[in-house]
Design a protein around this motif. Structure first.
Motif, short mmCIF file in Angstrom:
data_model
loop_
_atom_site.label_atom_id
_atom_site.label_comp_id
_atom_site.label_asym_id
_atom_site.label_seq_id
_atom_site.Cartn_x
_atom_site.Cartn_y
_atom_site.Cartn_z
N LEU A 1 17.64 -16.95 15.38
CA LEU A 1 18.94 -18.91 15.68
C LEU A 1 18.42 -19.57 17.02
CD1 LEU A 1 22.20 -19.30 13.47
CD2 LEU A 1 19.91 -19.75 12.57
N GLY A 2 18.19 -18.48 17.64
CA GLY A 2 17.77 -19.00 19.17
C GLY A 2 15.91 -19.11 18.63
N GLY B 1 29.98 -16.45 13.40
CA GLY B 1 29.43 -16.30 14.78
C GLY B 1 29.90 -15.76 15.69
N TYR B 2 29.44 -16.28 17.12
CA TYR B 2 29.52 -15.77 18.36
C TYR B 2 30.06 -17.38 18.72
CZ TYR B 2 28.31 -14.43 23.50
OH TYR B 2 28.85 -13.94 24.47
N VAL C 1 26.98 -20.35 18.31
CA VAL C 1 26.50 -19.67 17.61
C VAL C 1 27.66 -19.92 16.39
CG1 VAL C 1 24.94 -18.87 15.99
CG2 VAL C 1 24.29 -19.50 18.35
N GLU C 2 27.44 -20.56 15.62
CA GLU C 2 28.27 -20.18 14.03
C GLU C 2 27.12 -20.59 13.08
OE1 GLU C 2 32.64 -22.68 14.35
OE2 GLU C 2 30.97 -23.78 13.84
N TYR C 3 27.50 -19.89 12.18
CA TYR C 3 27.38 -19.38 10.67
C TYR C 3 28.15 -19.05 9.89
CZ TYR C 3 26.94 -14.44 11.53
OH TYR C 3 27.46 -12.95 12.06
N SER D 1 23.49 -22.23 8.96
CA SER D 1 23.00 -20.85 8.44
C SER D 1 24.17 -20.56 7.76
CB SER D 1 22.72 -20.33 9.92
OG SER D 1 21.98 -19.28 10.22
N PHE E 1 28.82 -21.40 24.75
CA PHE E 1 28.01 -20.84 24.23
C PHE E 1 28.73 -20.81 22.87
CE2 PHE E 1 24.60 -16.93 22.86
CZ PHE E 1 23.35 -17.84 22.88
N PHE F 1 15.09 -22.17 16.94
CA PHE F 1 15.38 -23.52 17.10
C PHE F 1 14.33 -23.98 17.99
CE2 PHE F 1 17.06 -26.77 20.83
CZ PHE F 1 17.61 -27.61 19.87
N ASN G 1 21.50 -12.31 13.90
CA ASN G 1 21.62 -13.90 13.37
C ASN G 1 21.28 -14.69 14.60
OD1 ASN G 1 21.37 -15.78 11.24
ND2 ASN G 1 23.02 -16.34 11.20
N VAL G 2 22.02 -13.98 16.10
CA VAL G 2 21.94 -15.26 16.49
C VAL G 2 20.47 -15.20 17.51
CG1 VAL G 2 22.92 -16.05 19.14
CG2 VAL G 2 24.53 -15.26 17.74
#
Length: 328
Positions: A101-102, A130-131, A142-144, A114, A140, A105, A97-98
């Motif tokens: 999303l990258g 997320g990460y 990234v959440e979903y 997300s 860094f 974007f 997923n990261v």
């Protein structure tokens, strides 16, 4: 600079490779890696280990499941949802997923909301949503949001009678003291009474029936779907005619063609990998190729191909391969 010098400079520029600056800038990182790391990272202690391959896997097209543009508080945003039957393996859902999303974007440059929706009750339990890299100066995040259907109160959703959610209700949490099969039966009966276009209602019923297969045998529920409902459902037609039948034909035809080009064994193995890649939406080659290659019995490989058409969990298929390897 005189005219002759200018001509010489222009000539040199023409003769140098187009990637001249890229080549020159990268060389110090390979020739003097400690110096360059110290320059980037400052006066912190570190130990150089090795250069890592910078070639990242290049996939022709990566498909996100759902991506919708929405106006939220006068701002255009994207709503993204991945729908997972089981846990994603190699890569896991976070990595996958990261990456999505990258790329998303990079392409659209918009805020992204997300979600990952897990269908099966056993899936998503360990998904952290997320990460999180908490390194000062290099944070860094990234959440979903993780949504597991079996944690949602199904009766509330059923009573709200929102058509979009109706297909998922058999996978939601049933009321207390109600078995899963009783709950699924209730979901179908409530849907039958919905005041809506018959064709749309038939589609919802078929979708509920299909979803219910993640919890119990669909044969136990088929009597609740009349022949009239099935025959007048465009969803059923799409699933059966376009999904299963054509999918199997393509898989078999592909196996035959690859068998001619690569040899029967190699072609069958590649067909298995391609089929499972599509079904589980992941790259199965690193995991399965070392397990499949030692199997020389072509009939066993063909049987594994047919199992790959129907197996519900990748782990179950891996176990079957290991059994075939052992000859038991």
């Amino acid at each position: 600079m005189n005219e002759q010098s200018e001509k010489q400079t222009a000539s040199d520029e023409t003769n140098l490779p187009h990637q001249q600056f890229d080549i020159v800038a990268k060389d110090p990182f390979y020739t003097f890696p400690e110096d360059m790391l110290q320059f980037l990272m400052g006066e912190i202690d570190f130990e150089f280990i090795e250069h890592v391959d910078t070639n990242l896997p290049n996939v022709d097209v990566r498909h996100m499941d759902i991506l919708i543009k929405v106006l939220l508080d006068e701002q255009t945003v994207l709503v993204h949802c991945e729908i997972q039957t089981d846990d994603s393996v190699n890569p896991n859902m976070v990595q996958r997923n990261v990456g999505y999303l990258g790329r998303c974007f990079e392409k659209y440059g918009l805020p992204i909301y997300s979600f990952v929706l897990y269908l099966r009750s056993t899936a998503g339990a360990k998904d952290p949503g997320g990460y999180f890299q908490d390194i000062p100066g290099h944070r860094f995040i990234v959440e979903y949001q993780v949504i597991r259907l079996d944690k949602i109160d199904g009766e509330t959703i059923l009573q709200e009678k929102q058509p979009g959610l109706i297909p998922f209700t058999p996978l939601m949490k049933p009321p207390e003291n109600m078995s899963r099969i009783e709950w699924t039966t209730r979901c179908l009966e409530v849907t039958k009474s919905l005041p809506m276009d018959e064709g749309k209602r038939n589609n919802l019923l078929v979708e509920q029936w299909v979803m219910s297969g993640l919890r119990h045998k669909r044969q136990d529920l088929i009597q609740l779907l009349s022949e009239d409902i099935v025959n007048n459902s465009t969803v059923y037609e799409m699933i059966i005619e376009r999904g299963i039948e054509r999918g199997m034909e393509r898989g078999i035809e592909q196996g035959i063609q690859q068998g001619k080009e690569l040899g029967a064994k190699a072609g069958t193995i590649q067909s298995i990998l391609d089929l499972l890649d599509q079904r589980f939406e992941m790259n199965t080659e690193p995991v399965l190729t070392p397990l499949l290659q030692p199997i020389d019995d072509l009939q066993q490989l063909r049987e594994l191909f047919h199992e790959a058409l129907e197996v519900e969990h990748l782990e179950d298929f891996i176990q079957s391969v290991q059994t075939a390897q052992n000859g038991t």
